[in-house]
Design a protein around this motif. Structure first.
Motif, PDB file in Angstrom:
ATOM      1  N   GLY A 381       0.587  -1.249   0.291  1.00 24.43           N
ATOM      2  CA  GLY A 381       0.053  -0.018  -0.049  1.00 24.43           C
ATOM      3  C   GLY A 381       0.599   1.404  -0.009  1.00 24.43           C
ATOM      4  N   PHE A 382       2.131   1.192   0.136  1.00 22.36           N
ATOM      5  CA  PHE A 382       2.768   2.371   0.358  1.00 22.36           C
ATOM      6  C   PHE A 382       2.960   3.202  -0.889  1.00 22.36           C
ATOM      7  N   GLY A 383       2.867   2.441  -2.097  1.00 20.59           N
ATOM      8  CA  GLY A 383       2.595   2.970  -3.311  1.00 20.59           C
ATOM      9  C   GLY A 383       1.254   3.939  -3.476  1.00 20.59           C
ATOM     10  N   LYS A 384       0.376   3.503  -2.759  1.00 22.17           N
ATOM     11  CA  LYS A 384      -0.898   4.408  -2.828  1.00 22.17           C
ATOM     12  C   LYS A 384      -0.922   5.528  -1.929  1.00 22.17           C
ATOM     13  N   ILE A 385       0.058   5.909  -1.161  1.00 22.27           N
ATOM     14  CA  ILE A 385      -0.264   7.190  -0.323  1.00 22.27           C
ATOM     15  C   ILE A 385      -0.751   8.297  -0.905  1.00 22.27           C
ATOM     16  N   ASN A 386      -1.688   8.877  -0.160  1.00 23.21           N
ATOM     17  CA  ASN A 386      -2.521  10.054  -0.515  1.00 23.21           C
ATOM     18  C   ASN A 386      -1.490  11.172  -0.949  1.00 23.21           C
TER      19      ASN A 386
END
Lengths: 581, 581
Positions: A381-386
Motif C-alpha cells: 500500500g505504500f505506493g498508494k499513499i495519498n
C-alpha cells in the motif's frame, strides 16, 4: 388539509432555528425598503397582497447551469422575523421626524405569519428566468424581505455552483477540500463558503467553525511555519540581539530540539525509545538503496525534525507538507523515512501535500518514489499513499493537470473557489409580479431585463432518456402539463422560438417551504447531507452537453402559450410608444 | 513605563468589545492550526516565543497602493480570545483519540495576555512586503490567530482600497453611496463592505444594519416595484383568475388609489386638500410651457401616482426613481410636477435617481429640464436638484462618464464595489519571521514569495515636498532612521536597486495595539470617522503619480543595508544547492 407525505411538516409543530449568522436581522436590508414600507403604509396600501419572484438572468462562470442554495437560511430568517424595540428606536432616527408613530406600531406588530414562500428544493439545478422562489404576502412586509433574501441566495448559489464546476473538472474519484477561509470575503464569507461548497460536492473543509456548525468533515495538514520553526538556528551576532554585518554563525542542529523521542507501537505492545534514530536509520537505508540512488543526497535536517515531531504527535494521522525546501530531493525522502519508521511500529502514514511548483510533475515523481519504496521494502500500500495538491487551484489549473496527467488524489482549493474569482457576483433579483391579483411587469429597454408577470407555477419536463428537456412556467391556474400529453413551450420573449414537447415525466418545481399560519403543509428543511446528495444526483441527471466547460448547450426555459400571450399584451399596454424625431 | 500621549491607553483600564460578528470565535480557523498546536505542545515547543508578520505581496486592482483595514476587529478578537467548553468538546472530536487530555487543559487555559500586536494605523496607505502587523507570542497560540487575522484583514483592506479607488475616479465633490448589500458575498460580506467602503471614502450606505452598528449615514430612494405597484390594473379574464387568450381589459386608473390626498404645508400654516389635483395642475402647466414643449407628451399615470404617493409620505425628503418607463418623456416631467406642487407648500424636493440607460445623456437632459423649470417658474435652486445615478457602476464607467461629461451629483455603487469584481481577493499572508530570537525565512523558488526574516521595525521616510518617498524595514535593534541623516535604502531582493535618502520627516509605522498584560501602553482604537479621516488625509498626501489609474509609479519599499546582508546570508544558508544533471 391532511399531511400528504412524510417530508411535509406543519409549521406549528416545530420551532425553526434563527439564521446561522445572528447578524441576519430585519435591519439587514436597504433603507429604501423601510421608506417604501412607510409610503405604502401612509397610502393605505401596505397590506395589499403581493407576489414577488426571486430569479437570476444569466448563469455564472460562462456555464449553462446554476445550483440553487441558501433557502434554509431564508426560511430561518422569516420564521424568526420580528422587529425589536431597539431596532424600532433606530429606525425612528433614520426616517424623517414627520413619520407617524402609528407606523412604528405597525412595524412592532409584524411577523411572517401571513407570508408564504414557494421555492425550488435547495441543491437543485436551476436556470435563468425561472423563479427560484415565489414570495407572497403584504406588499410592505415582503419588500422588507427582498434585500436579505437576495443576499442569502446570491452568494450561496454562486459558490455552490462554483464548487459543482470544480467537482465536474476534478472528476468523481478525487477528494475535494475547501481551504478558503483566510481569503474569503469576511468571516461568514468563509463560513458560507464552507457550507455551500460542501453542498455543491466538496468532501471536506479546513474551517473548524463550519465543521462544528454544519457537521462538515474537517481536514488539514500543517503549514510551512511548522517546518520553519524547526529551522537550524542562526545567531545575529554575539550579543544575540544586534545585527552586525557578517557576524552570523550556526547555532544548533534541529533534531536536537526533540526531547521525547519515544513512540509506542500501534498495538501498544512495544515502545520504540528512539524514534528519531529509527527515522534516521530509514533515511540512511533510502540513501543507499540502488533503485532510489541519485534521486537525492543530503535532505534538509530541519524538515526531517519537523516531520518526525509531527509524526510523534500524530502517529496514526501523519501528513506532511513536503515543499518547504525541495520536494524531490528533500521532502519526499524525509517523508518516506518517517513513514517507514511509523510502519515499523504498525502505523500507516496519511499522505503528503504539495503546495508549490509543477504539481503534475511533482505528483508523478512522488508516486514513483512511493512505488519504488513499496517494491524495495515490501510495504503493501505504500505506493498508494495519498497525495494532496494545493496552491491557487481553479477550474483551469485542474483541467490543465488532467490534460498533462498527474498522481494527485486530493485537491485543496481556496481563493478561486470561495471568492468566486472568475465571477464574484450572481445577479439574483426580486421582482413584483402581481399585486391585488393584478399581474405586474417590469419593463426595460433591454429585453433580457423584462420580468415575467403573473403568479406562476413552474415545471420541469423530462424526455424519454430521463434527461430534463425544458422548464416551463404557466399561470397559476392553468392546467399543469401532463405526462404523455403534447404541450407547446414558448420562449418568453422570442416569438419564433417554440417547441412541442411530450413529457415522459413532469416535476413541479416550486413547493411550499413557508406557509405562516395559513395551515398549508410545508416541505421539511432537509439536513445538509441530503441537500448535497440531491445536488450530486441532479447534476448526474443532466444531459452532458449542458454541462460542458466550453460552449455548453443552453438549457431551454419556456412559458406556456397562454402566459406568452398575456406577457405580450401587458408589455404592449405598458411600454411607451416611441417617437422618432 | 509612562503614558506617552493621550491616544495611548492601558489595556487594563478598558474592556474591549468582542468582534462585530459573533461568529468570529477561536474556532474560525483552519483545522491545521489546531493540529500544529498539538504537535508543538506534544514536542514541548508550544510556548516558544515567536514573531509573525502579516503582509501582502501585490497591490490589488492594478494599482500601486492599498488601504489597511480590519485592525480593530482583530484586536477585538484577541481581547476576547477564550476557548469555551463546548468548543473544547468539539475539538476533541476533530483531533485523533490519541491526543492527550493535558493538551485540552492547555487550550482551556489560553488567552492573549502574553501576545503583543504591533500594527500600522487602520486607514493607512500601505504597500507590498511591508509588515502591516507584527504578532508576537507563544508559537502555538499565535498560529491559531493566523486564519482569523488574515480573514479579517484581507477583505477589509481589499474593499476599503476599492472604495478609495472609486472615490479617486469620482472626485471629491461627488456623493458616493454604497448600495451593495444584496450582491455581497454573504450577510457580513454586506456589513463589512458598508463599514470599509465608508472608511475608504464613501459618504453613506443603504445598509440599515451597518448604519446602526457603525453610525454610517444611511441613504435610499425607492425601487421599481414601488412604481409598478401603482400600475394600471389589467384583469386576466372575467373570472379574474384564469388566463384566457385575448380576454384582457383595463381595470382602473391608478391615481384613484390615493385615498388621503391632503398635505399640510411645511410651516404648518395651511393644508392643501387635494395634493393630487395640485400635482396634476402642475403637470398641465409643464405640458403647455413653451420652452419645454415637445420634450414630452402624455406621461405615465401610474408613475405619477407612485411619485405623488411617495411625496405625501415624505414631503421633506421626496426622492424619485425616474426610469421605470421613460426618463425624459415621463419620469422627469412627473417628478417636476410633484416637486413644484411640493414647492407651493414650502417643501424642497430631494432629487431623482437614474438606474438605467445612458447616464451621461440622461443626467444632462434632466439638468436642462430642471434649469428650464427654474427659469420658467422662478423657483430658486430647482436647477440644482440632486441627481443620483446607479446601475452596475465601477471605476471604468465612472471614468467614462467623466470623459463624456455628466450632471450626476451622487453615485450609488453596488456589485462591483462590494464584491471587488475586478479582483475579489487580496493575498495577505502570515509568516514566521523569528522564533526563540532566531530569525526565520520562508524560501520559495519564486523570489516574490520569499519572506523577509527577523523581528523588524518599519519607517516611512518623507521628502522635502512632504510626499512619502520610501518605506524601510530595519532589524528591531538597529538605530532608527533620523531626520536629515543620509540612509541607504536597499531593495530586499534586487542587489542593484538601492538609493540614499535624506528624510525630512520619519514616521514609525508599527505601533503597539495590543500588549496583553505586559503593561506596555497601547494605541487607542479610534472611532470609524477618525479612521476615515486618516485614510482621506493619507491618500491626499501621496505623490500623484503613485495614484494614477493607468500605469502608476510603484512606491518604493526597502530594507536597511544590515537587514539586506542578513537576509541574503540566511537565504544562501537555507536554500538547497541545485545539481544539473
Amino acid at each position: 388539509m391532511e399531511m400528504e407525505a412524510n417530508n411535509r411538516v406543519n409549521v406549528l409543530e416545530e420551532k425553526i432555528k434563527g439564521p446561522t449568522n445572528p447578524m441576519v436581522t430585519p435591519l439587514l436590508t436597504d433603507l429604501y425598503q423601510f421608506t417604501m414600507a412607510y409610503a405604502y403604509w401612509k397610502g393605505g396600501k401596505h397590506l395589499e397582497r403581493s407576489v414577488f419572484d426571486l430569479f437570476f438572468r444569466r448563469n455564472p462562470f460562462g456555464g449553462e447551469y446554476t445550483i440553487f442554495a441558501g433557502l434554509e437560511e431564508c426560511i430561518r430568517f422569516i420564521a424568526n422575523f420580528r422587529i425589536g424595540e431597539e431596532e424600532i428606536a433606530f429606525l425612528r432616527q433614520c426616517l424623517p421626524p414627520t413619520c407617524e408613530d402609528a407606523f412604528f406600531d405597525y412595524l412592532r406588530g409584524i411577523d411572517c405569519s401571513d407570508v408564504e414562500v414557494y421555492a425550488v428544493a435547495e441543491g437543485s439545478v436551476v436556470f435563468p428566468k425561472m423563479p427560484l422562489m415565489r414570495i407572497e404576502g403584504p406588499v410592505a412586509l415582503v419588500q422588507l424581505l427582498e434585500t436579505p433574501f437576495v443576499n442569502l441566495i446570491n452568494y450561496a448559489s454562486l459558490v455552490a455552483t462554483n464548487a459543482a464546476r470544480h467537482r465536474f473538472v476534478a472528476g468523481k474519484s478525487k477528494m475535494l477540500l475547501e481551504f478558503g477561509l483566510r481569503r474569503a470575503q469576511g468571516p461568514d464569507g468563509g463560513i458560507s463558503a464552507s457550507k455551500y461548497c460542501y453542498m455543491g460536492g466538496f468532501d471536506a473543509t479546513s474551517n473548524v467553525a463550519a465543521g462544528k456548525l454544519f457537521g462538515i468533515p474537517l481536514r488539514g495538514t500543517h503549514s510551512h511555519a511548522f517546518v520553519s520553526s524547526f529551522m537550524v538556528g542562526i545567531t545575529l551576532d554575539d550579543s544575540n540581539d544586534r545585527l552586525i554585518d557578517k557576524q552570523f554563525k550556526l547555532l544548533f542542529a534541529s533534531a536536537d530540539e526533540i526531547v521525547d523521542k519515544s513512540l509506542c507501537s500501534s498495538n501498544g505492545a512495544t515502545t520504540c525509545e528512539d524514534f528519531v534514530g529509527l527515522v534516521q536509520s530509514w533515511l540512511n537505508k533510502l540513501q543507499y538503496t540502488e533503485s532510489l540512488r541519485g534521486s537525492f543526497g543530503e535532505t534538509n535536517q530541519s524538515e526531517l525534525a519537523a516531520f518526525t515531531s509531527y509524526a510523534l504527535a500524530f502517529p496514526s494521522n501523519f501528513l506532511a507538507l513536503v515543499d518547504t525546501y525541495d520536494v524531490v530531493r528533500s521532502g519526499i525522502p524525509n517523508f518516506c523515512a518517517v513513514a517507514l519508521a511509523l510502519n515499523d511500529l504498525g502505523y500507516k502514514a496519511g499522505g503528503i501535500r504539495l503546495d508549490s511548483g509543477d504539481l503534475a510533475y511533482l505528483s508523478c515523481e512522488s508516486r514513483k518514489f512511493f512505488c519504488a519504496v513499496e517494491k524495495e521494502f515490501g510495504v503493501p500500500g505504500f505506493g498508494k499513499i495519498n497525495i494532496t495538491a494545493s496552491n491557487d487551484l481553479n477550474e483551469e489549473t485542474l483541467d490543465a493537470l488532467n490534460k498533462q496527467g498527474h498522481e494527485v488524489d486530493s485537491f485543496g482549493i481556496g481563493t478561486y473557489l470561495v471568492t468566486c474569482y472568475a465571477q464574484p457576483a450572481l445577479g439574483c433579483v426580486f421582482k413584483l409580479v402581481e399585486i391585488n391579483k393584478q399581474p405586474r411587469i417590469k419593463l426595460s429597454e433591454d429585453v433580457s431585463k423584462v420580468s415575467i408577470p403573473c403568479k406562476k407555477r413552474c415545471f420541469r419536463l423530462f424526455g424519454k432518456e430521463g434527461y430534463p428537456l425544458v422548464d416551463i412556467m404557466t399561470g397559476v391556474n392553468e392546467p399543469p402539463p401532463k405526462v404523455s400529453e403534447r404541450i407547446l413551450c414558448r420562449h418568453p420573449f422570442n416569438e419564433s422560438k417554440r417547441a412541442y414537447v411530450v413529457p415522459q415525466q413532469v416535476e413541479e418545481l416550486l413547493k411550499c417551504y413557508w406557509s405562516g399560519d395559513s395551515g398549508t403543509p410545508r416541505e421539511e428543511l432537509p439536513p445538509i447531507q441530503k441537500i448535497r446528495e440531491r445536488c450530486v444526483q441532479q447534476l448526474d441527471q443532466m444531459r452532458p452537453d449542458h454541462m460542458r466547460r466550453l460552449n455548453p448547450t443552453p438549457y431551454k426555459v419556456s412559458v406556456s402559450a397562454k402566459l406568452y400571450d398575456f406577457i405580450h399584451f401587458l408589455w404592449l399596454n405598458e411600454a411607451p410608444v416611441g417617437e422618432l424625431q
